[in-house]
Design an enzyme around this catalytic site. Sequence first.
Site, PDB file in Angstrom:
ATOM      1  N   LYS A  51       0.838  -1.211   0.000  1.00  0.00           N
ATOM      2  CA  LYS A  51       0.000   0.000   0.000  1.00  0.00           C
ATOM      3  C   LYS A  51       0.872   1.262   0.000  1.00  0.00           C
ATOM      4  O   LYS A  51       0.604   2.234  -0.721  1.00  0.00           O
ATOM      5  CB  LYS A  51      -0.953  -0.007   1.199  1.00  0.00           C
ATOM      6  CG  LYS A  51      -2.028  -1.066   1.060  1.00  0.00           C
ATOM      7  CD  LYS A  51      -2.915  -1.254   2.283  1.00  0.00           C
ATOM      8  CE  LYS A  51      -3.834  -2.451   2.004  1.00  0.00           C
ATOM      9  NZ  LYS A  51      -4.849  -2.679   3.027  1.00  0.00           N
ATOM     10  N   GLN A  95      -5.190  -1.604   9.264  1.00  0.00           N
ATOM     11  CA  GLN A  95      -5.070  -2.935   8.668  1.00  0.00           C
ATOM     12  C   GLN A  95      -5.663  -3.995   9.594  1.00  0.00           C
ATOM     13  O   GLN A  95      -5.364  -4.028  10.787  1.00  0.00           O
ATOM     14  CB  GLN A  95      -3.586  -3.225   8.379  1.00  0.00           C
ATOM     15  CG  GLN A  95      -3.330  -4.480   7.589  1.00  0.00           C
ATOM     16  CD  GLN A  95      -3.776  -4.397   6.126  1.00  0.00           C
ATOM     17  OE1 GLN A  95      -3.944  -3.315   5.573  1.00  0.00           O
ATOM     18  NE2 GLN A  95      -3.983  -5.533   5.503  1.00  0.00           N
ATOM     19  N   ASP A 118     -11.667   2.307   3.367  1.00  0.00           N
ATOM     20  CA  ASP A 118     -12.023   0.889   3.264  1.00  0.00           C
ATOM     21  C   ASP A 118     -13.525   0.701   3.044  1.00  0.00           C
ATOM     22  O   ASP A 118     -13.961  -0.379   2.676  1.00  0.00           O
ATOM     23  CB  ASP A 118     -11.676   0.158   4.578  1.00  0.00           C
ATOM     24  CG  ASP A 118     -10.263  -0.388   4.607  1.00  0.00           C
ATOM     25  OD1 ASP A 118      -9.773  -0.830   3.552  1.00  0.00           O
ATOM     26  OD2 ASP A 118      -9.662  -0.393   5.702  1.00  0.00           O
TER      27      ASP A 118
HETATM   28  N1  L34 Z   1      -8.383  -2.574   6.772  1.00  0.00           N
HETATM   29  N2  L34 Z   1      -7.553  -4.649   6.233  1.00  0.00           N
HETATM   30  C1  L34 Z   1      -8.079  -3.482   5.840  1.00  0.00           C
HETATM   31  N3  L34 Z   1      -8.307  -3.195   4.538  1.00  0.00           N
HETATM   32  C2  L34 Z   1      -8.012  -4.106   3.571  1.00  0.00           C
HETATM   33  O1  L34 Z   1      -8.288  -3.843   2.298  1.00  0.00           O
HETATM   34  C3  L34 Z   1      -7.441  -5.326   3.952  1.00  0.00           C
HETATM   35  N4  L34 Z   1      -7.044  -6.279   3.030  1.00  0.00           N
HETATM   36  C4  L34 Z   1      -7.217  -7.690   3.360  1.00  0.00           C
HETATM   37  C5  L34 Z   1      -6.570  -7.910   4.747  1.00  0.00           C
HETATM   38  N5  L34 Z   1      -6.811  -6.816   5.678  1.00  0.00           N
HETATM   39  C6  L34 Z   1      -7.246  -5.578   5.309  1.00  0.00           C
HETATM   40  C7  L34 Z   1      -5.963  -6.135   2.238  1.00  0.00           C
HETATM   41  O2  L34 Z   1      -5.379  -5.086   2.068  1.00  0.00           O
HETATM   42  C8  L34 Z   1      -6.454  -8.374   2.242  1.00  0.00           C
HETATM   43  N6  L34 Z   1      -5.640  -7.326   1.657  1.00  0.00           N
HETATM   44  C9  L34 Z   1      -4.634  -7.526   0.689  1.00  0.00           C
HETATM   45  C10 L34 Z   1      -3.947  -6.483   0.099  1.00  0.00           C
HETATM   46  C11 L34 Z   1      -2.941  -6.704  -0.830  1.00  0.00           C
HETATM   47  C12 L34 Z   1      -2.605  -7.970  -1.195  1.00  0.00           C
HETATM   48  C13 L34 Z   1      -3.293  -9.035  -0.621  1.00  0.00           C
HETATM   49  C14 L34 Z   1      -4.277  -8.807   0.321  1.00  0.00           C
HETATM   50  C15 L34 Z   1      -1.516  -8.183  -2.170  1.00  0.00           C
HETATM   51  O3  L34 Z   1      -0.708  -7.313  -2.395  1.00  0.00           O
HETATM   52  N7  L34 Z   1      -1.411  -9.388  -2.752  1.00  0.00           N
HETATM   53  C16 L34 Z   1      -0.377  -9.737  -3.722  1.00  0.00           C
HETATM   54  C17 L34 Z   1       0.648 -10.700  -3.143  1.00  0.00           C
HETATM   55  C18 L34 Z   1       1.182 -10.349  -1.817  1.00  0.00           C
HETATM   56  C19 L34 Z   1       2.127 -11.388  -1.239  1.00  0.00           C
HETATM   57  O4  L34 Z   1       3.102 -11.712  -1.921  1.00  0.00           O
HETATM   58  O5  L34 Z   1       1.877 -11.875  -0.130  1.00  0.00           O
HETATM   59  C20 L34 Z   1      -1.050 -10.436  -4.896  1.00  0.00           C
HETATM   60  O6  L34 Z   1      -0.486 -10.413  -5.987  1.00  0.00           O
HETATM   61  O7  L34 Z   1      -2.114 -11.031  -4.707  1.00  0.00           O
END
Ligand code: L34
Length: 284
Positions: A51, A95, A118
Site C-alpha cells: 500500500k 489494517q 475501506d
Molecule cells: N483494513 N484490512 C483493511 N483493509 C483491507 O483492504 C485489507 N485487506 C485484506 C486484509 N486486511 C485488510 C488487504 O489489504 C487483504 N488485503 C490484501 C492487500 C494486498 C494484497 C493481498 C491482500 C496483495 O498485495 N497481494 C499480492 C501478493 C502479496 C504477497 O506476496 O503476499 C497479490 O499479488 O495477490
Amino acid sequence: MNIIDGKKVSARVKSEVREEAAVLGQKGISVGLAVVIVGDNPASRVYVNNKKKACAEVGFESYEYALPAETTQDELLALVKKLNDDKKVNGILVQLPLPKHIDENAIINAISPDKDVDAFHPTNVGHIMIGDFSFLPCTPAGVMELIAETGIDVCGKNCVVIGRSNIVGKPMAMLLLHKNGTVTMTHSRTKDLASVTSQADILVAAVGKAGFVTADMIKPGAVVIDVGMNRNAEGKLCGDVDFDGCCEKAGYITPVPGGVGPMTIAMLMRNTLTAAKIQNGCKD
Ligand code: L34
C-alpha cells in the site's frame, strides 16, 4: 481459458489515479493516506508495504503508524481520533486483523466516515446497501473491475459468492446485485455447494481455504474470481481456487498472486483520491 491479469488492470487504475492526483497537485492539494498496522503479522506487513509503495507510485503522501501488538484499544482509538482531525490525512486505513484484545468494530466505528477509504464504517456500508455511495470496499470493487475486464456484462448472469464476510462476501453480493446480477450467497452451511456453484456464470470465491474450489464445482466457461490469500504448508501464497485444475474449464480465471490482491490496492488509491477531492470541495 483466459487469465485475467490483475497486475495489468491495477497498473491502469493507478495511472489514472496518478494523473488525477497530479491535477490536484497543480491546485496545491496533496493527497495523504494514513496506514495503521498493529503487531507483526507477516502477511499484513507485506500488504501494508504494498500500500505504501502504491502511494509513492501515484504521488500520495503515506503516513505509517506501526504500533506494537500490546497497544491498547484506547491507545488505538486515540490515534484514530488524532488522524480524523489531521488535515493532511485524507484517508485512514487500519489494517485488519487486529490483535484479539482490540474490538475491530469499535475501531472501525471511530474512523470518520469521510476518511473511511475501506468503506467498512456502518455509515458507508449503509450507503452501499442503498446504492448511493462515495467509496466502495476495495476488494469487491477490485473484483468488479476484473469482471469488467472480461467484457462480460453482469446483467442477468447467475453470480455465486462463496463466503459471507463483512469485508468481502456481503458487499460483493451487493455490488453484483447493483449490476443486475442474479446473486446467490453461499457459505459453510450451504447444502450441496457444488450444485449451486456449478450454475454460476460468475463465481467469486472468498472462503479462506486453499484449493477449496475444484473443477467439478464450476460451470464450463465461467468467470472464476479468486479472492483467497492463503499460505500452504511451504508458506507459498495460494488462492481458494485449485487454479491448475480449473483453468482449462473456466472461461476466465484470476491467478493468486497477481489477481485480486493488486486490485485491492489500486481501489484503495482510487478511494483515497475520491476522499481528498470531497474533502477539498472538488468532487466532479
Ligand atoms: N483494513 N484490512 C483493511 N483493509 C483491507 O483492504 C485489507 N485487506 C485484506 C486484509 N486486511 C485488510 C488487504 O489489504 C487483504 N488485503 C490484501 C492487500 C494486498 C494484497 C493481498 C491482500 C496483495 O498485495 N497481494 C499480492 C501478493 C502479496 C504477497 O506476496 O503476499 C497479490 O499479488 O495477490
